[in-house]
Structures are given as structure tokens and as C-alpha cells.
Design a protein around this motif. Structure first.
Motif, mmCIF file in Angstrom:
data_model
loop_
_atom_site.group_PDB
_atom_site.id
_atom_site.type_symbol
_atom_site.label_atom_id
_atom_site.label_comp_id
_atom_site.label_asym_id
_atom_site.label_seq_id
_atom_site.Cartn_x
_atom_site.Cartn_y
_atom_site.Cartn_z
ATOM 1 N N GLU A 650 39.461 31.381 28.305
ATOM 2 C CA GLU A 650 40.130 31.842 29.519
ATOM 3 C C GLU A 650 39.592 33.220 29.926
ATOM 4 O O GLU A 650 39.270 33.460 31.094
ATOM 5 N N LEU A 653 36.213 33.118 31.603
ATOM 6 C CA LEU A 653 36.247 32.695 33.005
ATOM 7 C C LEU A 653 36.849 33.774 33.910
ATOM 8 O O LEU A 653 36.490 33.893 35.077
ATOM 9 N N PRO A 675 41.093 31.147 36.446
ATOM 10 C CA PRO A 675 40.952 30.006 35.549
ATOM 11 C C PRO A 675 42.268 29.261 35.295
ATOM 12 O O PRO A 675 43.308 29.882 35.210
ATOM 13 N N TRP A 689 38.858 25.414 29.635
ATOM 14 C CA TRP A 689 39.369 26.053 30.847
ATOM 15 C C TRP A 689 38.360 25.851 31.961
ATOM 16 O O TRP A 689 37.190 25.597 31.705
ATOM 17 N N LEU A 691 37.217 26.999 36.288
ATOM 18 C CA LEU A 691 37.326 27.906 37.421
ATOM 19 C C LEU A 691 36.578 27.258 38.576
ATOM 20 O O LEU A 691 35.471 26.768 38.400
#
Ligand code: ADP
Ligand code: ZN
Ligand code: ZN
Length: 733
Positions: A650, A653, A675, A689, A691
């Protein structure tokens, strides 16, 4: 000055070139292969530049080991296209080039046509055959085969003659073998082989004339329902190209599903045809590749990766079923073969035809905006009747393994009339979950954020996300109860239920689980056409272009999951599946019926699909996409990151997002979302994750990505997570 440095792209995950010194008597060429030492390995790379200076000190540089090619592997224009792809899809050049070569070349084998083993009959063998062979049936067969001339070893393999038989005959001196470099024979003057062609209807004639009158580049979207004669248009358009001694590349979603189409090509044309499919071994693949490069093959038919085949003189590209999702590669170089095919046709100044009964919204939009020429076939060729389509409201109805009573009654009607029935269920396995009846515990994959699918035939639980499997659980791991029940219906369960409901008919299931073996899909399709089975169960796989003339009833069992999906393309996909399967029903003289089982008969998408045709549906769906600024009215890039630690992925991103946002090229056209955790938030033990970047223009997106690229690789966490960039993703998961 003679160049002393070669800049080489190597198949390593670093997006840069490597300088090597050129030894005295070596002459590397740009676009040719060399072998070099890299760390402790020996790698095969491609020379990108020749130079006299290096940024590094010469005494720090290594000598390259060997020059493999004296000529470039690709033509100039294909080489440029590959370099462009590497930039556009943000994938390292060395890996891009390496993946675009047949395995044999990747390993450093020679890119010259290799001699092939040929068998011939000796004088002695001829005499023996005349005087009779007795009971040696196989041996006699070989001698007879060879009476009219030498044959390649493959012909023997195809005729199921074992090596033993050949060796025996060779030892007796009746046959002998030679290594022969295959001769490139010019194609016959008359490449057209078929006198029995249908008379074209007007729409077909217009389509062919438009394609043929296009001097240079032109992209044609050929929109025609199944059976409207698209293949006939391809054949006619190809004919004039082949007649000019130019070659044709035909891309298809899956070779296994197109045997009749390939057969039609072979029947029609007197030119060598090469099929690039996954069943080829390394040498066969290389030979097919060389055959295209050297101008021997007239037609190359292949899936996605065939796009990067070099041609002696390419004259036309055809992309069949252009809407098919399999044209987008989902890992490594995440290219879209249709889009890059258009690019290639443009570079080489040749026409390209994109055919489909259900064109992608992207292509429709390109036709509307005038980028593509739009060609339409509205009539089914021959005397096929239109299908009767209905929505079957299953609210409150009892379902037997996903089948409602009205559907079962309909099936009986069609089966009793001697026809075939096709049921669609896009879910493999017996059931998508196994649950404890007493406490509700569900068997879950430990490595993924997903339930296990229960597979009855192999008696195991399998995770469809990471591929892990374990024996079936007979006891609840929460409360110890032994009452484990299945939840939901997969194709295996449906198959079971059908053999109970219709014991007098044969049921066949076609999904990825039972067509893994080479040739098994082909023989299943043959059996269906021969009428050995009356009830066919299929996943999405079975929707693609092939023909079952005796299927008169098609039912899509689980429409609802597509209506309520989080993917904005789900509606487009359902509509495509629906039109494609409708096209399968009631060909020839029998009229067909299509049934959609749903709990939401009032859903707008369903009623518009039933009332109108695909094109009207597409037009209204495109309006919605425009309002929502979704593709094709904007361009997306999906950044994905995974790690053993959720936070790390996370955080990475977040850094990516920041890098994009501080870039001066990030303006009000651009937005980023995330994200957020991926739809399957954990897979094979790693947290995932993503984006999403959305930009209104493609050029603006590319400029932003290009100028952020380097900064991204320098991010502190870039080396600690596994991450990727998917430019124009097809799946948002
Ligand atoms: P598609 O590729 O759109 O599914 P095909 O080209 O395979 O359509 O045509 C469907 C069937 O109709 C084939 O059997 C083909 O031989 C036949 N056909 C195509 N065009 C004509 C025509 N103009 N007249 C008669 N039959 C045709
Ligand atoms: Zn329990
Ligand atoms: Zn798993």
C-alpha cells in the motif's frame, strides 16, 4: 572508426542497455543476437546500438562472447514496433525482445532454415514392393507411401509410422534417409484452389471491394453476425493479396476452436499455410517462423503472439473475433494484440481487417470517429432463421443444480425433437464453495482471500486463484460437524444433475479442466458435431467462433453475476456472450431458441439486448461510458503491487501516486484512484493493492507515464514489492 562497443538489451528485469566490448574479429549487427557473460550466467541479448564510446571506463567492460547472427532477427519496421511496445507498455526492452522470439532463438540456436530429414525408396525397396511384402503391413505402407517420391519425416509421424519400422526398413536397404534443406518453392501462379465458391451477396461484395481498393494502410471493422459470411470476406480479400505474392497474417483467439476455418483456408488456397499453436515443439515453431520470414508460407494463422512474426512481404492482417479478451496479454509485456496489429499495419502501410459479430466498444468508437472504416454484414448467409429469444424469470423457482423447471421442460422438448442443447455456466468445478451445514464455516484457501472450489472428479478442493489444492475436507474445522454441504453450482455439478435428469441422452462438459490434454478439445468438438452428445455444457470457452448446426436451444444459466459485477466491462462481455451464443443456435434449416435465466428480468440491459440488436445496445452503453468518462472516452493505467506485508504494498502505491501527482504533466485531465486492495486482496500468500490512473487523452497519459517512469524505479520501496504497470488494462483486478 570501427565501433568498439555494443549496447545490448538483455533479458533481465532492468530497463537499461548494457555495454560490452567487441572483440577484434567479431562483427555484431544491430538487431542481431550476441551471447554475453552476465554475472555468472551466459545470456543471449540483442544489439541495439554500436558505438565507439562508453560512459563506463573501457577496462571495466567485458568482451562479448559471441556474435550469433550476421543479419538482424527482425525487419526494421518490426524491430521498431517492438521497441515502441516496450516503451508504450513500460516493460524492459531486453525482456520484450526476448519474449518476441521463438524459444529456439531465445536459446541461441541458428536462425537459418535447418535441414529436414527426408525418406526415399531405394531401387531394392521398389523391387521388394513389386514382389509382395507378405504380412508386414506397416512396412508395406511405408514403401507404398514412398513410391511417388521422398517424404519428410513428419509425414511418417503423421501416418503413425514408428521409428522402429523405419530403422528396420533402412537396415534392409529398402529405404534411405537424407538431410535436405527445404527448398523454397515459388507459389503456383494460380493460388486459388476452389472452384466451388458461394456467390457473394451485395454487402460482402462491397466489403471486399473497399478492402481491396485500399492502397496502403486502412483499418476496416467488419461487423457481421455469426454466419453472415465474414470468413468468406476474409478469403476473398486475402486472395488478391496472395495473388500479388504477398503474405497474410490471421490472428484468432484460440486455434483449438477454429479447425473448420483453417480447413477452409487450406481448401481455398494453393499456398503453404503455417499454424502457430501451443502444441508445436521448439523446432516446429522455429520452422514456421522462418517459413514466414523467408516468404515460404503464404498464410500464418496464430494466436496473440503470432503478431510478432517477421514476414518477407506482409500484405494484410486479419484479426478475427477482435473483441476477444484473450488478445490482451495479462503478464510481462501487457500488450493488446489487436491494437498493436493496427499499429503494425500502419507502419507497414497495409490494410487490416478486424472482424466480429460483437465488436469491442473501443473499435465501434473508432469507427464512429472515422478512424476505422465500418463494413457491415447484416444478413445471415444461406437460409438460417433468426432465433427466438426469451428471458426466464427464476425468482422463487426451485432450481435443480441451477436449472429451473421451465428450462428443463424446454430442454426435453428440443432433445425429443432430435436436437442438441447447449448450456452456459461460467464456473468450473462442482461447486464454488464447501460449507458446514451446522455452523456455516466455509473452507478457505489459506494463501488467498478466496474460497476453495470443490472438484468432485478429482475429489479435491482447489483454489482457482493460486492453483493450490488439498484433499476434500469431510469435517468442519470450526465445530467438528461432518455435515459438509456444497454451495453454488459449477459445471461438474450441472453435468451430474443432467445425467440424472436425462439418462437417455449423452452429456458432455467442455471447460478448462477437461480439455487440458493436447487434442482433447478438438476430439470433443468432433464428437459434438457427429451427434455423439446431445447436451453440451460449456464455460465462456465454448462461446467462441465455431459451429454446431444441430444445437437449437441455448441457455445462459447465470446471467445475474454479470449484471451486478464491479467491472465496468461486465455488461459488454455479457452482451457479447449472448450474441455469440445466439449465433450458434439454429443455423442451417433449424430455428433456434435462446433462454436467459435471471432473477432480474426487468434489468435494462437484458430488455435492451432482447429488444434491439447489439449495435443499439452498444450505442446506448457508449453514451453511459461517455458520461462516466470511462474507456474509450478516457485511458486507464493500472498499477499493481504485492508484498508479504500489506502495508508495504500500500505504501509503495502511495508513493507512486505522489510521484504522478507532483509531475508537472499531471493536469486536470488526469485523476488517480487508490491505492485500494485488489478484488482478490490476498493471493498465494501475498497482499495485493492497486492504483488506477485515468487520463482523458492517450497521448497525455503516455507523456505522463514516460516522464514518471524513471522516478518510479527509484522509489525507496520499488525493490521491496513486486509491482507492475498495466497500460489500458482489460481486467481491473
Ligand atoms: P462468419 O464467418 O460470419 O460466421 P462464414 O463466412 O463462415 O460466416 O459463412 C457462413 C456460412 O455461409 C458458410 O458455410 C459459408 O460457406 C456460407 N456463405 C458465406 N457467404 C455466402 C454467400 N454469399 N452465399 C451463400 N453462402 C455463403
Ligand atoms: Zn461447522
Ligand atoms: Zn489460493
Amino acid at each position: 572508426m570501427r565501433p568498439s562497443i555494443a549496447r545490448i538489451a538483455l533479458p533481465v528485469p532492468l530497463d537499461r542497455l548494457f555495454d560490452y566490448l567487441i572483440p577484434e574479429h567479431c562483427f555484431p549487427v544491430i538487431g542481431g543476437r550476441v551471447s554475453v557473460s552476465f554475472g555468472r550466467q551466459t545470456l543471449i541479448g540483442i544489439v541495439i546500438e554500436l558505438a565507439t564510446e562508453s560512459e563506463l571506463e573501457k577496462n571495466k567492460l567485458k568482451m562479448l562472447n559471441e556474435v550469433i547472427d550476421v543479419a538482424p532477427v527482425w525487419t526494421d519496421s518490426l524491430f521498431s514496433l517492438l521497441k515502441w511496445c516496450s516503451q508504450y507498455y513500460h516493460f524492459p526492452l531486453g525482456d520484450t525482445l526476448s519474449n518476441a522470439m521463438p524459444t529456439a532463438l531465445r536459446k541461441g540456436k541458428s536462425a537459418d532454415v535447418r535441414p529436414q530429414l527426408f525418406w526415399s525408396l531405394s531401387e531394392q525397396g521398389r523391387n521388394k514392393l513389386m514382389s509382395g511384402m507378405g504380412r508386414a503391413v506397416k512396412q508395406a505402407k511405408v514403401l507404398t507411401m514412398l513410391t511417388s517420391g521422398a517424404l519428410p519425416h513428419e509425414a511418417m509421424t503423421e501416418a503413425e509410422i514408428s521409428r522402429n519400422v523405419l530403422t528396420t526398413l533402412e537396415d534392409k536397404g529398402w529405404i534411405f534417409s537424407e538431410n535436405v534443406v527445404p527448398e523454397i518453392k515459388p507459389w503456383p501462379d494460380n493460388i486459388d484452389n476452389d472452384s466451388d465458391k458461394p456467390r457473394l451477396n451485395e454487402e460482402q461484395a462491397v466489403a471486399i471491394a473497399s478492402i481491396n481498393s485500399c492502397g496502403g494502410f486502412g483499418c476496416f471493422l467488419l461487423d457481421g453476425v455469426t454466419g453472415s459470411g465474414k470468413t468468406e470476406v476474409y478469403l476473398n480479400a486475402m486472395q488478391s493479396v496472395l495473388q500479388k505474392k504477398q503474405q497474410v497474417l490471421v490472428l484468432v483467439p484460440e486455434i483449438g476452436l477454429t479447425p473448420q476455418t483453417i480447413e477452409r483456408f487450406r481448401r481455398r488456397f494453393n499456398v503453404p499455410i503455417e499454424i502457430l499453436h501451443s502444441g508445436l515443439n521448439e523446432t516446429e515453431r522455429l520452422n514456421a517462423w522462418l517459413s514466414a520470414r523467408d516468404g515460404h508460407a503464404g498464410i500464418i494463422i496464430g494466436t496473440r503472439s503470432a503478431l510478432f512474426t517477421p514476414f518477407h512481404q506482409l500484405g494484410m492482417i486479419i484479426v478475427d473475433e477482435e473483441h476477444d479478451a484473450s488478445y490482451k496479454q495479462q503478464d510481462n509485456l501487457r500488450y493488446h494484440a489487436r491494437d498493436i496489429a493496427v499499429m503494425r499495419a500502419n507502419n507497414e502501410q497495409i490494410p487490416i481487417v478486424l472482424g466480429s459479430a460483437t465488436p469491442s466498444f473501443e473499435s465501434i468508437q473508432n469507427a464512429l470517429s472515422g478512424k476505422y472504416f465500418y463494413l457491415e454484414l447484416t444478413k445471415r448467409a444461406g437460409n438460417a432463421k433468426p432465433t427466438k429469444n426469451h428471458i426466464l424469470d427464476i425468482k422463487g423457482l426451485y432450481l435443480e443444480s441451477g436449472l429451473s423447471a421451465p428450462l428443463i421442460a424446454k430442454m426435453r422438448e428440443h432433445l425429443n425433437a432430435g436436437n442438441q442443447v447447449l448450456l452456459f455456466l461460467n464456473r468450473r468445478g462442482y461447486s464454488p464453495a464447501l460449507m458446514c451445514h451446522e455452523c456455516g464455516w466455509i473452507a478457505e484457501c489459506k494463501r488467498c482471500d478466496a474460497y476453495y472450489t470443490f472438484h468432485q472428479y478429482t475429489k479435491e478442493l482447489r483454489c482457482h486463484h493460486c492453483g493450490s489444492q488439498r484433499p476434500v475436507i469431510h469435517q468442519c474445522q470450526e465445530c467438528g460437524s461432518t455435515q459438509m454441504v456444497t454451495v453454488g453450482v459449477g459445471t461438474e455439478q450441472l453435468e451430474n444433475q443432467l445425467t440424472v435428469l436425462f439418462p437417455e441422452y449423452s452429456t458432455i462438459r467442455i471447460d478448462r479442466d477437461n480439455t487440458r490434454k493436447k487434442g482433447s478439445l478438438g476430439s470433443a468438438l468432433d464428437e459434438i458435431r457427429q451427434g455423439k452428445h446431445q447436451i453440451l455444457i460449456g464455460t465462456q470457452m465454448l462461446a467462441k467462433g465455431h459451429h454446431f448446426p444441430d444445437v437449437t436451444l441455448v441457455a445462459i444459466l447465470d446471467v445475474d453475476s454479470a449484471l451486478y459485477s464491479s467491472d465496468f466491462r461486465a455488461a459488454e462481455r455479457l452482451a457479447q456472450l449472448y450474441i455469440q451464443v445466439s449465433g450458434r443456435a439454429g443455423r442451417a434449416s433449424k430455428s433456434g431458441e435462446v433462454i436467459l435465466q435471471t432473477h432480474h428480468p426487468e434489468h435494462e440491459l437484458l430488455s435492451s439486448l432482447l429488444k434491439h440488436d447489439y449495435r443499439q445496445f452498444a450505442m446506448s452503453a457508449l453514451k453511459e461510458r461517455k458520461l462516466a468518462l470511462l474507456p474509450p472516452f478516457s485511458y486507464l493505467t493500472l498499477f499493481k503491487a504485492e508484498s508479504n506485508q500489506s502495508d508495504t504494498a500500500e505504501m509503495f502505491l502511495r508513493q507512486v501516486r505522489q510521484t504522478l501527482e507532483v509531475n508537472p504533466l499531471f493536469d486536470q485531465q488526469c485523476s488517480v484512484m487508490g491505492p485500494v486492495p485488489a478484488p482478490i486482496a490476498k493471493k498465494a500468500g501475498r497482499f495485493r493493492w492497486q492504483l488506477l490512473l485515468q487520463v482523458e487523452s492517450r497521448t497525455a497519459m503516455q507523456k505522463l507515464l514516460m516522464s514518471s517512469d524513471y522516478a518510479l524505479t527509484l522509489l525507496p520501496l520499488a525493490k521491496r514489492v513486486r509491482w507492475s504497470i498495466d497500460v489500458e488494462p482489460q481486467e481491473l483486478s
